[in-house]
Structure formats: C-alpha cells, structure tokens
Design a protein around this motif. Sequence first.
Motif, PDB file in Angstrom:
ATOM      1  N   GLN A   1      30.347  20.227   0.213  1.00  0.00           N
ATOM      2  CA  GLN A   1      29.488  19.127  -0.168  1.00  0.00           C
ATOM      3  C   GLN A   1      28.605  18.718   0.999  1.00  0.00           C
ATOM      4  OE1 GLN A   1      29.098  17.049  -2.973  1.00  0.00           O
ATOM      5  NE2 GLN A   1      30.192  18.528  -4.227  1.00  0.00           N
ATOM      6  N   VAL A   2      27.379  18.435   0.674  1.00  0.00           N
ATOM      7  CA  VAL A   2      26.393  18.042   1.661  1.00  0.00           C
ATOM      8  C   VAL A   2      25.882  16.655   1.302  1.00  0.00           C
ATOM      9  CG1 VAL A   2      24.120  18.566   2.602  1.00  0.00           C
ATOM     10  CG2 VAL A   2      25.713  20.423   2.084  1.00  0.00           C
ATOM     11  N   LEU A   3      25.748  15.791   2.285  1.00  0.00           N
ATOM     12  CA  LEU A   3      25.208  14.467   2.031  1.00  0.00           C
ATOM     13  C   LEU A   3      23.691  14.535   2.014  1.00  0.00           C
ATOM     14  CD1 LEU A   3      25.598  11.427   1.705  1.00  0.00           C
ATOM     15  CD2 LEU A   3      25.567  11.237   4.207  1.00  0.00           C
ATOM     16  N   LEU A   4      23.100  14.101   0.912  1.00  0.00           N
ATOM     17  CA  LEU A   4      21.651  14.140   0.746  1.00  0.00           C
ATOM     18  C   LEU A   4      21.138  12.748   0.402  1.00  0.00           C
ATOM     19  CD1 LEU A   4      21.496  17.309  -1.543  1.00  0.00           C
ATOM     20  CD2 LEU A   4      21.048  17.234   0.914  1.00  0.00           C
ATOM     21  N   VAL A   5      20.062  12.334   1.034  1.00  0.00           N
ATOM     22  CA  VAL A   5      19.478  11.019   0.776  1.00  0.00           C
ATOM     23  C   VAL A   5      17.973  11.174   0.586  1.00  0.00           C
ATOM     24  CG1 VAL A   5      19.121   8.677   1.631  1.00  0.00           C
ATOM     25  CG2 VAL A   5      21.255   9.886   2.150  1.00  0.00           C
ATOM     26  N   GLU A   6      17.508  10.803  -0.614  1.00  0.00           N
ATOM     27  CA  GLU A   6      16.077  10.891  -0.915  1.00  0.00           C
ATOM     28  C   GLU A   6      15.358   9.589  -0.558  1.00  0.00           C
ATOM     29  OE1 GLU A   6      18.190  12.938  -4.512  1.00  0.00           O
ATOM     30  OE2 GLU A   6      18.431  11.115  -3.307  1.00  0.00           O
ATOM     31  N   SER A   7      14.062   9.716  -0.312  1.00  0.00           N
ATOM     32  CA  SER A   7      13.219   8.545  -0.073  1.00  0.00           C
ATOM     33  C   SER A   7      11.785   8.897  -0.439  1.00  0.00           C
ATOM     34  CB  SER A   7      13.295   8.096   1.384  1.00  0.00           C
ATOM     35  OG  SER A   7      12.829   9.106   2.242  1.00  0.00           O
ATOM     36  N   GLY A   8      10.959   7.868  -0.604  1.00  0.00           N
ATOM     37  CA  GLY A   8       9.535   8.098  -0.833  1.00  0.00           C
ATOM     38  C   GLY A   8       9.038   7.854  -2.235  1.00  0.00           C
ATOM     39  N   GLY A   9       9.938   7.545  -3.148  1.00  0.00           N
ATOM     40  CA  GLY A   9       9.494   7.281  -4.508  1.00  0.00           C
ATOM     41  C   GLY A   9       8.729   5.973  -4.604  1.00  0.00           C
ATOM     42  N   GLY A  10       8.134   5.752  -5.774  1.00  0.00           N
ATOM     43  CA  GLY A  10       7.398   4.510  -5.969  1.00  0.00           C
ATOM     44  C   GLY A  10       6.531   4.543  -7.198  1.00  0.00           C
ATOM     45  N   LEU A  11       5.693   3.538  -7.327  1.00  0.00           N
ATOM     46  CA  LEU A  11       4.765   3.409  -8.449  1.00  0.00           C
ATOM     47  C   LEU A  11       3.356   3.740  -7.963  1.00  0.00           C
ATOM     48  CD1 LEU A  11       3.954   2.456 -11.300  1.00  0.00           C
ATOM     49  CD2 LEU A  11       3.853   0.115 -10.377  1.00  0.00           C
ATOM     50  N   VAL A  12       2.740   4.718  -8.613  1.00  0.00           N
ATOM     51  CA  VAL A  12       1.384   5.119  -8.247  1.00  0.00           C
ATOM     52  C   VAL A  12       0.552   5.269  -9.508  1.00  0.00           C
ATOM     53  CG1 VAL A  12       2.089   6.282  -6.117  1.00  0.00           C
ATOM     54  CG2 VAL A  12       1.976   7.566  -8.280  1.00  0.00           C
ATOM     55  N   GLN A  13      -0.738   5.442  -9.324  1.00  0.00           N
ATOM     56  CA  GLN A  13      -1.626   5.652 -10.459  1.00  0.00           C
ATOM     57  C   GLN A  13      -1.899   7.142 -10.650  1.00  0.00           C
ATOM     58  OE1 GLN A  13      -5.082   3.213  -9.616  1.00  0.00           O
ATOM     59  NE2 GLN A  13      -4.207   1.482 -10.747  1.00  0.00           N
ATOM     60  N   ALA A  14      -2.296   7.489 -11.841  1.00  0.00           N
ATOM     61  CA  ALA A  14      -2.638   8.886 -12.119  1.00  0.00           C
ATOM     62  C   ALA A  14      -3.713   9.361 -11.142  1.00  0.00           C
ATOM     63  CB  ALA A  14      -3.126   9.019 -13.557  1.00  0.00           C
ATOM     64  N   GLY A  15      -3.509  10.567 -10.631  1.00  0.00           N
ATOM     65  CA  GLY A  15      -4.430  11.124  -9.664  1.00  0.00           C
ATOM     66  C   GLY A  15      -4.029  10.896  -8.220  1.00  0.00           C
ATOM     67  N   ASP A  16      -3.098   9.986  -8.005  1.00  0.00           N
ATOM     68  CA  ASP A  16      -2.634   9.685  -6.650  1.00  0.00           C
ATOM     69  C   ASP A  16      -1.679  10.763  -6.143  1.00  0.00           C
ATOM     70  OD1 ASP A  16      -2.451   6.028  -6.820  1.00  0.00           O
ATOM     71  OD2 ASP A  16      -4.145   7.418  -6.592  1.00  0.00           O
ATOM     72  N   SER A  17      -1.347  10.639  -4.871  1.00  0.00           N
ATOM     73  CA  SER A  17      -0.385  11.538  -4.237  1.00  0.00           C
ATOM     74  C   SER A  17       0.820  10.746  -3.758  1.00  0.00           C
ATOM     75  CB  SER A  17      -1.027  12.252  -3.043  1.00  0.00           C
ATOM     76  OG  SER A  17      -2.113  13.066  -3.450  1.00  0.00           O
ATOM     77  N   LEU A  18       1.936  11.453  -3.628  1.00  0.00           N
ATOM     78  CA  LEU A  18       3.175  10.847  -3.150  1.00  0.00           C
ATOM     79  C   LEU A  18       3.961  11.935  -2.429  1.00  0.00           C
ATOM     80  CD1 LEU A  18       4.244   7.928  -3.525  1.00  0.00           C
ATOM     81  CD2 LEU A  18       5.608   8.785  -5.440  1.00  0.00           C
ATOM     82  N   ARG A  19       4.685  11.546  -1.405  1.00  0.00           N
ATOM     83  CA  ARG A  19       5.503  12.504  -0.662  1.00  0.00           C
ATOM     84  C   ARG A  19       6.947  12.040  -0.675  1.00  0.00           C
ATOM     85  NH1 ARG A  19       3.968  16.520   2.863  1.00  0.00           N
ATOM     86  NH2 ARG A  19       5.565  17.291   4.312  1.00  0.00           N
ATOM     87  N   LEU A  20       7.811  12.862  -1.213  1.00  0.00           N
ATOM     88  CA  LEU A  20       9.240  12.600  -1.224  1.00  0.00           C
ATOM     89  C   LEU A  20       9.894  13.332  -0.061  1.00  0.00           C
ATOM     90  CD1 LEU A  20      10.065  13.030  -5.021  1.00  0.00           C
ATOM     91  CD2 LEU A  20       9.249  11.000  -3.816  1.00  0.00           C
ATOM     92  N   SER A  21      10.926  12.706   0.477  1.00  0.00           N
ATOM     93  CA  SER A  21      11.657  13.331   1.565  1.00  0.00           C
ATOM     94  C   SER A  21      13.149  13.282   1.273  1.00  0.00           C
ATOM     95  CB  SER A  21      11.370  12.627   2.880  1.00  0.00           C
ATOM     96  OG  SER A  21      11.979  13.316   3.962  1.00  0.00           O
ATOM     97  N   CYS A  22      13.841  14.330   1.654  1.00  0.00           N
ATOM     98  CA  CYS A  22      15.289  14.417   1.481  1.00  0.00           C
ATOM     99  C   CYS A  22      15.897  14.701   2.844  1.00  0.00           C
ATOM    100  CB  CYS A  22      15.633  15.522   0.491  1.00  0.00           C
ATOM    101  SG  CYS A  22      17.390  15.872   0.348  1.00  0.00           S
ATOM    102  N   ALA A  23      16.750  13.798   3.279  1.00  0.00           N
ATOM    103  CA  ALA A  23      17.429  13.972   4.554  1.00  0.00           C
ATOM    104  C   ALA A  23      18.839  14.485   4.296  1.00  0.00           C
ATOM    105  CB  ALA A  23      17.475  12.654   5.312  1.00  0.00           C
TER     106      ALA A  23
END
Length: 131
Positions: A1-23
């Motif tokens: 088992q590996v501990l994984l933690v995501e971050s970077g989500g949110g509310l955006v508008q169509a056409g926007d960009s977002l970057r998710l990260s997993c540590a």
Amino acid sequence: QVLLVESGGGLVQAGDSLRLSCAASKDTFTSYTSTYTMAWFRQAPGKEREVVAVINWTGGSTYYADSVKGRFTISRDNAASTVDLQMNSLTPDDTAVYYCAADKSRTPAYLMTTAAAFGSWGQGTQVTVSS
C-alpha cells in the motif's frame, strides 16, 4: 500500500485549465526496488470510475482516454514523488471526483487501464466545470 494525497481540484469555467497533483509516500519513487505505475481516474455521479491517464514507472510510457487525449497531460517527478495531471480546455463533461492510483508494476501504461489493476488509491479531489 502506498499513501497518496491529491490536491488541486476546484470550480472552474468551461475552457479553463486546472492542474492536479498527487503526492506519494517517498519510498514509492525513491526506492531502488520501487517501480510504480501511476494513474488518474475519475468518477462522476452515477457513473463508474474510469481511467483518465496512466504513466509507467519510467515516465516513458503513457496512456490517455480518448475523451481527454490532446487536452490532458500526465507527468511524474520521481525526485519530488509527485504525479501531476495538467487539464486544459475543460468542459462540463470533465466534472468528477479525480483519484490518483498506484501499483507496483513494470507493465506498459496501455495495459493498466482498469481500476482493478491498481492497489493503492488517494481520497480524491473534486473538479467541477461550469458551462
């Protein structure tokens, strides 16, 4: 088992960009014996969890779902123990909870496209795209 933690989500508008990260826990990436394939999955309400992108342990093999090909990019930084998902040109159809997944494997990325292939999961991060 590996501990994984995501971050970077949110509310955006169509056409926007977002970057998710997993540590991931350090030994996932830095151990000589660790060869983890990493992936991003997503699950929208009322739908099954589906693969978004997969990257093999060297970073030299990747897979993308047809629905995100050309818009999303998966990358990994083994020194920082992170796996990122750059999402561009987002649409409301991309709205879902995004999960980071890992499994100790040297299998090519295109052969690891099902949730059952991965043994470790993060808690998920919500991405909402408004029209």
